[in-house]
Scaffold this motif. Sequence first.
Motif: not given
Lengths: 77, 953
Positions: B670-699
Amino acid sequence: MDANKLVTMANQIASFFATDPDRTAAVAGTANHIQKFWEPRMRKTLLAAFDDGGDHGMHELVVAALTEHRAGLEPVA
Amino acid sequence: MYSNKVVDFGTPTKRSDNTVTVHIDGKPVCVPEGTSVMRAAVEAGVQVPKLCATDSLESFGSCRLCLVEIDGRRGTPASCTTPCDDGMQVTTQSNKLANLRRGVMELYISDHPLDCLTCPANGNCELQDMAGAVGLRDVRYGYEGENHLVQEKDESNPYFTFDPTKCIVCSRCVRACEETQGTFALTVEGRGFESKIAAGPTNFFDSECVSCGACVQACPTSTLMEKSIVDAGQPDHAVTTTCAYCGVGCSFRAEMQGSEVVRMVPHKDGKANHGHSCVKGRFAWGYATHPDRVKKPMIRKKITDPWREVTWEEAFEYAASEIKRIQAKYGQASTGGITSSRCTNEETFLLQKLVRAGFGNNNVDTCARVCHSPTGYGLKTTLGESAGTQDFDSVDFTDCVIVLGANPTDGHPVFASRMKKRLREGAGLIVIDPRKIDLVRMPHVEADFHLQLRPGANVAVMNALAHVVVTEGLESKDYIAQRCDLDDYTKWRAFISEERNSPEALEEHTGVPADQIRGAARLFAKAPNGAIYYGLGVTEHSQGSTGVMTIANLAMLTGNIGRPGVGVNPLRGQNNVQGACDMGSFPHELPGYRHVSDPAVRELFGKEWGVKIQPEPGLRIPNMFDAAVDGSFKALYVQGEDIAQSDPDTQHVQKALESLECLIVQDIFLNETAKYAHVIFPGSSFLEKDGTFTNAERRISMVRKVMPPLAGLADWEVTVRFAEALGYRMDYKHPSEIMDEIARLTPTFSGVSYDKLNKLGSVQWPCNDAAPEGTPYMHEQEFTRGKGKFVLTEFQATPERTTRKFPLILTTGRTLSQYNVGAQTRRTQNQLWHDEDMIELHPHDAENRGIEHGDMVSMQSRKGDTTMRCVITERMQLGVVYSTFHHPESGANVVTTENSDWATNCPEYKVTAVQVRKVTSNRSDWQQRFDAFAQQQDSLARQGAEDPEQPAK
Ligand code: SF4
Ligand code: SF4
Ligand code: SF4
Ligand code: FES
């Protein structure tokens, strides 16, 4: 939207393009930037301010851009 | 400590065009010239016993365990320090060698506690392994002699222990701290039997140590040991994944027991980090299971209502009905979404798709708006592609580095270690920064020039550098003639040669002595390979985009784009800034940086998505706030971003958020923005999902799920289900299918797939038929836009001026141990290093105000005021103050202004006129309101959790 803030933003854009010794390019650059990056309600507010005849302190390149490139700046219906 | 589950080649790989063939126990093996016998042996499948060698460090030759016999050579040379010669015949096993090795081991073990069964390293100890490998059966010296078995453990570091009784003084830790990390915090004190490892005069925590973990990873015994392993024991399996903190994008092995992480170890084959890490990725992952995690969706009608925990279905239904209601009442354009550079590519792609296809408008933006949007604009305009030109390895070939508006040792620590290594090898260094950042002077690194400019004068300094290059005839004429648009160049050349762009004429704005600028320009222009690295100190200005274009201009002028060792290198703040921008999260661009006004592009996406894409650009984040205050923007879906804390002019942002009728926040806390929110969808940390990140070298690197999402759904599933509730179907069973769609629609990604990423580890886009394995450096033969474009970059001072009332300039930045708004790192022991934001002040400015080190001071700007503790330091120049922004209650952004970059609206965080005063009250008015609001929201959240039956009002 706050017209004064938008005029300030438009003036900033114009000051960047104003360095170009080719005035036609500077006017087109200003118009094109506003067209490519500004959401329709921002452009509408700016055009309305321009049309209301008041002195909003618009950079002369903004005035030229809104005049010469009006058609491109009107939001697509 | 060291992990014996990964093959260790003993000494580092060598770069050479020549190869030699050696025979290891009769087996031929071909290796690059300069390779050690030990490494060649491992390549031949033979592991020579060793203790002081490891392949992340240059060999040292102290333990004498790795002895071998070589035909035609006398004695038994150490294989780690002996380079291979062509035709060499090596024997690694013989009775003589076995006896010698046993003798060595006997000595080590006679001074080592024999508590293997209860030692945390049990089962993963190189010393234990070596005792086994040499067949040690008894110790003739006994254990009663003089030894080191009664020394105290150093537990001062929150993440690892130092138990000197187990130390074999192999000095791998000392060398790791020097070679890998470049901090030089450790030394071997004393000689012979007396020698011991020391971290400064007292302990690790109070030493120069930055807790990167390199020494811990190098240690072959349990002397340096992760506390998490002491607590949990050894892992049972490991999964390769990518750090979710900064734009370096380090690859890690998440070492697991079942679905619990017990240790994160930098991955040796990771191409961004080559086995190195910093304190954040290595140790600060405990936030993922912190009790503050939101685990249930919640809704409420008004922000003064208590939260009500609901099922996912109810949350989706409610959110969708609100979006529909608001669109019916205020129009389609009254809604929008914001995604974050912390999200994966797939999540960001889905969010922008949801907004464009589900909401039916282009009001989507990403937090890159407030950091690197000028990079996108500036590099696209000049070079034709909105991305950095190099890979990180490129720095190994650089002869002169410019670091401009970046503080890599804090912001991008693992890359900084690489850069420092190159600097120690002799590359030139020009630091352009208002602050004396660590790189200016640190052990074995000293900048040739520190151009300590006034905040806001980047463009002036860069123009002055280019002026010197041009007027002194140091430009790369052939390169320009071949590679750049000559009309633009001629126009630019005339402009930059004007006297008003000389270092002398600009001195009053830059504050930098002209001769220093001249010297720096000559050094850079004359270097065979010059590279420019820059950060938010360039982009977050009213002339941010202009600043980026001055960098491209200087790089083209000196012929420094298109090969290793050179280039324009934006250091991206968050892990996926590059990816977020690539994925079409800017309101004017569809994925792959294609403008929404292009009918062919709209047709392509429209067809795939079964909708009509709007042809007009949408609102950018600051425009959304303005439109919200104005009443024409009413609903916002924010994924993974804390706009209430991270965006400038907090009070304006708060007003905007209060004006929304529906604010949906998807986050792990519940971050600072959540204090103004009407709906909260709980997020998942990077350990809890599959996906990709692209770093500063386009990797592009894989993020892999190692544990189930705490709230049951991964973030991409949340967007899919929310879209469905809105009546827009998204058919994905796995994030790999989202990547397949990205590849289908985006020419620079057309060769990317999860299969390829699994096979190659990572790839740098463009990855397509022309470059099936990706592109380490760009613009090799020609620029993406064809001819490089020199752009006129007139210096214009920011409208933010100092006055008698606000005589100081505030500039902001971050610190190593904390990350951005701190939501993650504040929930780890990294707090021990930085538990509050502080204002740094020059001694004279402090003295004039009667302020002493550690005093509480108020900082006031035209926008607001806040109070913080003060640090007095000569790092600062006179008239400039500095603060970090990792803690919400310090309110650094309460004082920052609404000024922004002319081209992109990227806020001008780096220049705010302020006054600083000593105060007696610890809280400013804003902070007192902040405290009260935070208290109210905490209690509403608690009430909701305690009373799940309570109906929504
Ligand atoms: S602490 Fe570990 S790495 Fe360092 S000298 Fe001792 S045993 Fe070797
Ligand atoms: S943790 Fe890093 S900085 Fe600290 S002593 Fe070890 S190698 Fe050096
Ligand atoms: S340098 Fe960046 S990516 Fe690497 S471990 Fe540290 S925070 Fe993570
Ligand atoms: S491993 Fe070669 S001398 Fe220690």
